[in-house]
Enzyme design. Structure first.
Site, PDB file in Angstrom:
ATOM      1  N   PHE B 426       0.819  -1.232   0.000  1.00 19.15           N
ATOM      2  CA  PHE B 426       0.000   0.000   0.000  1.00 19.15           C
ATOM      3  C   PHE B 426       0.844   1.270   0.000  1.00 19.15           C
ATOM      4  CE2 PHE B 426      -1.167   0.137   4.859  1.00 19.15           C
ATOM      5  CZ  PHE B 426       0.146   0.341   5.162  1.00 19.15           C
ATOM      6  N   GLU B 427       0.199   2.389  -0.102  1.00 17.84           N
ATOM      7  CA  GLU B 427       0.830   3.699  -0.266  1.00 17.84           C
ATOM      8  C   GLU B 427       1.754   3.713  -1.473  1.00 17.84           C
ATOM      9  OE1 GLU B 427       2.099   6.044   2.790  1.00 17.84           O
ATOM     10  OE2 GLU B 427       0.879   5.164   4.356  1.00 17.84           O
TER      11      GLU B 427
END
Lengths: 434, 622
Positions: B426-427
């Site tokens: 993620f990110e």
């Protein structure tokens, strides 16, 4: 002999030769070369024989002593219930051994058996070939001195042994240890059959998987299945979906479908679907065909749905959207590109072709059938409803479709399976003489 | 032109001198504007070390430190005593009381300015708190989705009215925020966003329609930052679709959730689909400009990453405690596990990774806290990549120490391993961030080197001779001195050797970047495997700089166990140095170490057939 007769004869020869090559290199491309008259005119029987002096043809039947042959034929006729299968073939061979303790006339018998193998459906059975080799008496033909091996020892028997191996080769049968052992026992290490065996061992393993697009050895009999196979064979995109637009209405055992409701099988990939959706409806698209595709000894015909290449002024230049990737720049704002040293692109003149949107194989090649295909395609491609479709049938590919003069007939009957060399040759000869 | 640059430089220098005063005394980010200072990472691409950015290691004042410690203590107590991570993972939700307690601790508004009821923490303090919050991954993700991305848009791009309206309730935790960007067809590809916002006839509302997937806090949130396509009339009267960001309240109507997703890790966090159906969003709820949503999204995403470094470091410290205890207690062959070399090695690895990522995270936080909104997005991305990969590696090694018992559900290691896996994804996945790191730097270097490269391409004799001479000197083995060591150097003499390694790496990295730009130009975008190596080298260089800076400070200040730090720093620098040398040699043309061509060929053949294509070892041709 008239010109027509000559060409027929030549074609038959050529075709037989093609059959041998085809069997030797299973699945190699030139087994699919269709017979063509002009080429046949230039090759004669003599030429074939002269360039394969080591592996002579089995003697022609008329040259053989008629009596012995008739006797051996008898062995094959004796099957109790007339069944022609492996068991009866093996029985015939065994009987030869029992009847004939001294194995007299074994060479003739082996040649005969080789010709009979196809009838009995054992031409791809290694065990049967080994059994045939076993008919040779052992130890007798082994060279006993250097002189023996320099001057071909028992040439007729060696030729016969080679003929067995060659028939194995033509049917793609890989010899095994037992074959090697038999050949050693019969002809010894320094003999031509052994040489042939070693070469087969070497090249078979190299050629067996050389075809990057293998076709299964036994093709499906069902035309729908065959069409599915052919379509998958042509379509490089693995996400493409095969759709059966119409099943043949009545299928009897022979696989001959009702001509009014032939099968229609099509294939289309998601990319093709997207391309069709983008197609400018003002430009027509074409249904073209039939084109031929050879799958082993079967020829199937297909049609394509395609468009012409867009003229350069109408092509949309694909531009990278400015705000595209949320995470990293998709292009650098620099005014210099790749240097020549790192440009590995070859200078290739690429011929651009118009897009192909779908392929289909149908039982009939008339416009009505193909229109049904287009109708079926409309369900998944709504854009197709607005695009004019032009049928161009049997136009551009006349030479592939109709070898002789059957241009009026849009759907040439698929040629029969390639027959055994001698048989077809004989047939053609008979036709030519009658 | 040059006059302008001179002005910028003097201004930057002035800013730097006053930063020393401002940054270390004020606890909040100073809101004054000054010309952006030169980013450290971008200069590395030119083979230069921007010393002033990274030396000395950023410090906080005693006052602020006390403040942090006061704040940290109760949070730490709460996390160690009251949070039952095992239970959260098993039941798949964070208990209501826990959330209430988090709200009362003020953890829902850590970076919200004080005037809107938040804590107004600086980046450094935020990083410090992140160390503790990460002790439970589900809570950390919930809080991060709320404030690192969910409400960050309002802080970064919101108008005064929007801030005043939404921030107080968000900071108190009364409202929870969520960030709605990802769609079924759109991960990082903004062009394929399907959600649409159409202006109503009275031009007072936008009508929002579409679905967003994998939204953290999706079921719990009241305020959503939603990105949707809107039709914009351009200056030349052509209509274009552009992305606009909206603040959407759940009360606007038409907002529904899918069922909670069943995930591998962070099972306590609330992830689900969010659907918007004819949701009427007032025009004043447009975040930033209409059509300016892309920039808003990018800024939010870039700003949130640096905190992962300290969070992972905090987790690793805890992990080391747990694992060392097991290793010292468990006996085999009448010896404790800790006596075996292969086990000891794992602890050195964990300590080293924790040390490096901690140094990188706090160095970046310190840079971000400097006045003038410095652009540290490359540094933040590097911290994220390094820390997520370090976390995965270390947790895996720790689980290895536990052996079979680590694989059982009773052991917390199993849960931590599952929770850690998301960090790589993620990110921005690490692959994508590597592209970002390399391409942003190359863009910077490429612009500056344009004149030089054009001259080289045109065949300017002086430039070519100069370059050839330089290469010749390089190949004869020159000692690189970028001024880190020596008398009164930025680096303490104890780690001077490592500093020399860094200097050498940086110098040759600069040369390599120049060669790469010369070779590929702007088409380097397509050379992803080259870009990966560039990014890896840069991450190593940044890590080396961070540990050298930190170790030097520790020695000079005389912190406890600074000799241990020196060991770790030297170890990492040596390892990274040789890794870099290897990567640099791979980047040479015709390098025998470079297997890219083969790799491409293999993968191409596999992807063509969509299968493993080797024949079975037992297959025969006959």
């Amino acid at each position: 002999m008239s010109w027509a007769q000559a060409s027929l004869l030549a074609r038959g020869l050529c075709r037989g030769w093609g059959g041998i090559c085809g069997a030797a290199l299973t699945g190699a491309p030139f087994s699919q070369v269709p017979p063509q008259a002009p080429r046949g005119l230039h090759c004669s029987t003599a030429a074939h024989h002269s360039d394969s002096s080591l592996v002579p043809r089995p003697p022609e039947p008329p040259r053989r002593p008629a009596k012995a042959l008739a006797l051996h034929e008898e062995l094959f006729r004796q099957a109790p219930d007339g069944a022609r299968d492996k068991a009866s073939f093996v029985q015939a061979v065994q009987k030869f051994g029992q009847h004939n303790v001294h194995r007299r006339g074994h060479v003739d018998f082996i040649y005969l058996a080789l010709r009979k193998m196809r009838e009995y459906g054992v031409e791809r059975d290694l065990a049967v070939y080994n059994l045939l080799l076993d008919v040779f008496p052992k130890e007798v033909f082994r060279p006993r001195s250097v002189l023996h091996s320099i001057f071909i020892h028992y040439p007729r028997q060696q030729e016969c042994g080679i003929a067995v191996l060659e028939q194995m080769e033509n049917h793609g049968v890989m010899p095994n240890k037992e074959t090697e052992f038999l050949l050693l026992q019969i002809f010894g290490r320094k003999s031509y059959p052994m040489l042939k065996f070693v070469r087969m061992k070497l090249w078979f393993s190299r050629f067996k998987n050389i075809n990057p697009f293998p076709v299964p050895r036994d093709l499906p009999q069902d035309p729908v299945e065959l069409a599915r196979l052919g379509l998958r064979h042509m379509e490089p995109d693995l996400s493409a979906r095969v759709t059966i637009y119409q099943m043949p209405s009545s299928k009897d055992l022979t696989g001959v479908a009702d001509p009014t409701e032939p099968h229609i099988v099509g294939i289309q990939s998601p990319d093709q679907q997207a391309a069709l959706a983008r197609h400018n409806p003002a430009r027509p698209i074409f249904v073209e065909g039939p084109f031929s595709l050879w799958l082993r000894d079967k020829c199937v015909y297909y049609h394509i749905l395609r468009a012409d290449l867009l003229p350069p002024e109408e092509r949309e230049v694909e531009e990278t959207p400015e705000e595209w990737n949320l995470y990293y720049p998709m292009q650098l704002d620099l005014d210099y590109g790749r240097s020549g040293w790192d440009d590995y692109e070859f200078d290739i003149d690429e011929v651009e072709e118009g897009p192909v949107f779908a392929i289909c194989m149908a039982g009939a090649h008339d416009q009505a059938t193909l229109a049904k295909w287009i109708q079926g395609l409309q369900e998944t491609n709504p854009a197709l409803a607005e695009i004019p479709v032009v049928f161009r049938l049997a136009g551009s590919t006349g030479e592939l479709l109709a070898p002789s003069s059957g241009l009026e007939e849009p759907s040439p009957p698929p040629p029969e399976g390639q027959e055994d060399e001698e048989d077809s040759q004989q047939q053609r000869q008979q036709q030519g003489q009658s | 032109m040059s006059g302008c640059e001179l002005f910028l430089r003097t201004a930057a220098a002035a800013a730097r001198s006053c930063r020393a005063l401002v940054a270390f005394t004020a606890s909040h980010r100073a809101l004054r504007t000054s010309p952006p200072s030169r980013a450290f990472a971008k200069e590395l691409f030119l083979g230069k070390i921007e010393k002033k950015e990274v030396f000395p290691f950023p410090e906080v004042g005693q006052e602020e430190l006390n403040e942090i410690n006061q704040f940290v203590a109760p949070v730490e107590k709460f996390f160690t005593e009251e949070v039952d991570s095992q239970k959260i993972d098993r039941e798949g939700k964070i208990p209501h009381e826990t959330l209430e307690k988090l709200k009362s601790l003020g953890l829902f508004g850590m970076q919200v300015p004080e005037e809107y009821g938040g804590l107004g923490l600086s980046n450094t303090m935020y990083a410090r708190l992140g160390e503790i919050i990460s002790l439970d991954a589900s809570i950390a993700v919930t809080l991060a989705a709320h404030q690192a991305i969910g409400l960050k848009g309002i802080i970064l791009a919101g108008s005064e009215a929007q801030k005043a309206k939404y921030l107080p309730k968000l900071a108190s935790g009364e409202h929870i925020a969520a960030f709605c960007l990802t769609e079924p067809a759109s991960g990082s590809d903004a062009a394929s966003i399907q959600t649409r916002a159409t202006l109503s006839e009275d031009k007072k509302h936008y009508v929002l329609n579409g679905s967003k997937v994998w939204i953290t806090n999706g079921a719990r949130a009241n305020i959503f930052t939603v990105f949707a396509k809107t039709s914009i009339v351009d200056s030349d009267n052509s209509v274009k679709d552009k992305i606009t960001a909206f603040i959407v309240e759940r009360d606007f109507g038409g907002v529904t959730n899918g069922k909670p997703e069943d995930k591998l890790g962070i099972r306590g966090s609330d992830t689900c689909e969010v659907h918007f159906e004819n949701t009427r969003v007032p025009v004043e709820n447009v975040l930033g400009e209409v059509g300016g949503g892309f920039k808003v999204a990018m800024n939010i995403l870039n700003s949130g990453r640096f905190s992962m470094g300290s969070a992972v470091a905090g987790m690793l410290k805890k992990l080391i405690e747990m694992t060392t205890e097991y290793a010292c207690v468990r006996k085999q062959f009448n010896r404790s596990l800790s006596e075996f070399g292969l086990i000891q090695e794992k602890f050195a690895l964990m300590a080293q990774k924790a040390y490096v990522m901690e140094s990188m995270a706090y160095l970046t936080a310190g840079m971000l806290d400097q006045p003038g909104f410095p652009d540290c997005s490359i540094e933040a991305a590097m911290v994220k990549v390094f820390s997520s990969e370090g976390a995965w590696q270390c947790v895996s090694e720790a689980l290895q120490v536990f052996g079979g018992s680590g694989y059982m559900k009773d052991c917390p290691l199993e849960r931590i391993l599952r929770d850690t896996r998301i960090l790589l994804i993620f990110e921005g996945t690490n692959e994508i961030l590597r592209m970002y790191i390399a391409l942003t730097g190359l863009q910077h270097a490429g612009r500056i080197l344009t004149a030089r490269i054009n001259e080289l391409k045109r065949g300017n004799v002086t430039t070519i001779m100069e370059t050839v001479g330089q290469r010749l000197r390089d190949s004869l083995g020159r000692t690189v001195d970028l001024g880190l060591t020596g008398k009164l150097g930025a680096v303490h003499p104890t780690v001077a050797d490592s500093a020399n390694k860094l200097e050498e790496n940086v110098y040759y990295f600069g040369r390599t970047v120049e060669t790469l730009l010369l070779r590929f130009g702007k088409t380097i975008v397509e050379e992803q495997m080259v870009l990966k190596r560039v990014a890896n080298i840069l991450i190593n260089l940044y890590g080396m700089t961070a540990v050298l800076s930190r170790a030097s400070r520790s020695i000079r200040v005389g912190l406890r166990n600074h000799d241990h730090e020196v060991l770790l720093a030297n170890m990492f620098c040596t390892e990274a140095y040789y890794q870099n040398l290897f990567s640099l040699s791979q980047l040479d043309k015709y390098a025998p170490e470079n297997l890219d061509e083969q790799i491409k060929k293999v993968s191409q053949q596999i992807l063509e057939k969509r299968a493993y294509i080797c024949a079975h070892p037992l297959d025969r041709t006959s």
